[in-house]
Design an enzyme around this catalytic site. Structure first.
Site, PDB file in Angstrom:
ATOM      1  N   ASN A  95       0.834  -1.194   0.000  1.00 34.03           N
ATOM      2  CA  ASN A  95       0.000   0.000   0.000  1.00 34.03           C
ATOM      3  C   ASN A  95       0.874   1.252   0.000  1.00 34.03           C
ATOM      4  O   ASN A  95       1.967   1.271   0.573  1.00 34.03           O
ATOM      5  CB  ASN A  95      -1.001  -0.002   1.166  1.00 34.03           C
ATOM      6  N   GLU A 147       0.161   5.194   0.753  1.00 33.23           N
ATOM      7  CA  GLU A 147      -0.789   6.215   1.196  1.00 33.23           C
ATOM      8  C   GLU A 147      -0.427   7.582   0.626  1.00 33.23           C
ATOM      9  O   GLU A 147       0.685   7.792   0.139  1.00 33.23           O
ATOM     10  CB  GLU A 147      -0.818   6.281   2.726  1.00 33.23           C
ATOM     11  N   CYS A 203      -4.099   0.716  -2.562  1.00 34.77           N
ATOM     12  CA  CYS A 203      -3.966  -0.486  -1.738  1.00 34.77           C
ATOM     13  C   CYS A 203      -2.956  -1.467  -2.326  1.00 34.77           C
ATOM     14  O   CYS A 203      -2.701  -1.475  -3.530  1.00 34.77           O
ATOM     15  CB  CYS A 203      -5.318  -1.177  -1.611  1.00 34.77           C
ATOM     16  N   GLU A 218      -3.274  -4.658  -2.791  1.00 32.42           N
ATOM     17  CA  GLU A 218      -3.888  -5.584  -3.733  1.00 32.42           C
ATOM     18  C   GLU A 218      -3.920  -4.988  -5.144  1.00 32.42           C
ATOM     19  O   GLU A 218      -3.575  -5.649  -6.128  1.00 32.42           O
ATOM     20  CB  GLU A 218      -5.321  -5.926  -3.302  1.00 32.42           C
ATOM     21  N   CYS A 251     -10.690  -4.010   0.774  1.00 28.66           N
ATOM     22  CA  CYS A 251     -11.715  -2.968   0.652  1.00 28.66           C
ATOM     23  C   CYS A 251     -12.574  -3.218  -0.595  1.00 28.66           C
ATOM     24  O   CYS A 251     -12.250  -4.057  -1.438  1.00 28.66           O
ATOM     25  CB  CYS A 251     -11.067  -1.585   0.583  1.00 28.66           C
ATOM     26  N   CYS A 266     -10.769  -2.775  -4.034  1.00 26.91           N
ATOM     27  CA  CYS A 266      -9.905  -3.919  -4.347  1.00 26.91           C
ATOM     28  C   CYS A 266     -10.740  -5.123  -4.775  1.00 26.91           C
ATOM     29  O   CYS A 266     -10.364  -5.858  -5.690  1.00 26.91           O
ATOM     30  CB  CYS A 266      -9.024  -4.265  -3.157  1.00 26.91           C
TER      31      CYS A 266
END
Length: 144
Positions: free
Chosen positions: A47, A49, A58, A60, A93, A96
């Site tokens: 990830n 940010e 993210c 993924e 999430c 994703c």
């Protein structure tokens, strides 16, 4: 050892390694992910940010983007492993889940793992029932 279990162990090791590269100064929630395509190639991501939190990417989606950059087409990913440090695995999430639905086989398996033995496991169909699908005419711009 069961070949699938061996693959998951390999994916977990890679996801753990890449999680240490995560840029997570705001949430302090580092995540690593590894995906495997139908040919057995593995791609990873962590990830990243951003101070404008909505721009965070993210792990993924970064792993899937790495696969796409290497030439993997939609529907060619068969395994995914998400790793989060700590004693509880975390579910992906919604964004994703939608991206996984597009790039993974419907029967592909997604496992979320952590430092403890607990895991969460889904197929793509289980993790996102009723995914968004764009319905378009076969010829773009056709007003019929």
């Amino acid at each position: 050892m069961n070949p699938v279990i061996k693959e998951w162990h390999e994916l977990k090791e890679i996801a753990q390694q890449v999680a240490s590269n995560a840029y997570a100064p705001y949430s302090r929630f580092s995540v690593g992910a590894a995906v495997m395509d139908v040919e057995g190639r593995i791609f990873s991501g962590c990830n990243v940010e951003n101070i404008s939190y909505g721009l965070t990417i993210c792990a993924e989606r970064n792993a899937i983007a790495a696969a796409v950059a290497a030439g993997v087409a939609a529907g060619e990913l068969r395994l995914a492993l998400i790793y989060t440090p700590g004693d509880r695995p975390a579910a992906p999430c919604g964004a994703c889940r939608q991206v996984m639905q597009e790039f993974m086989l419907p029967e592909a398996v997604i496992i979320s793992a952590c430092d403890a033995d607990e895991t969460l496991e889904w197929t793509v169909e289980q993790i996102l029932p009723g995914p968004f699908r764009l319905l378009v005419h076969s010829k773009l711009g056709n007003s019929d």
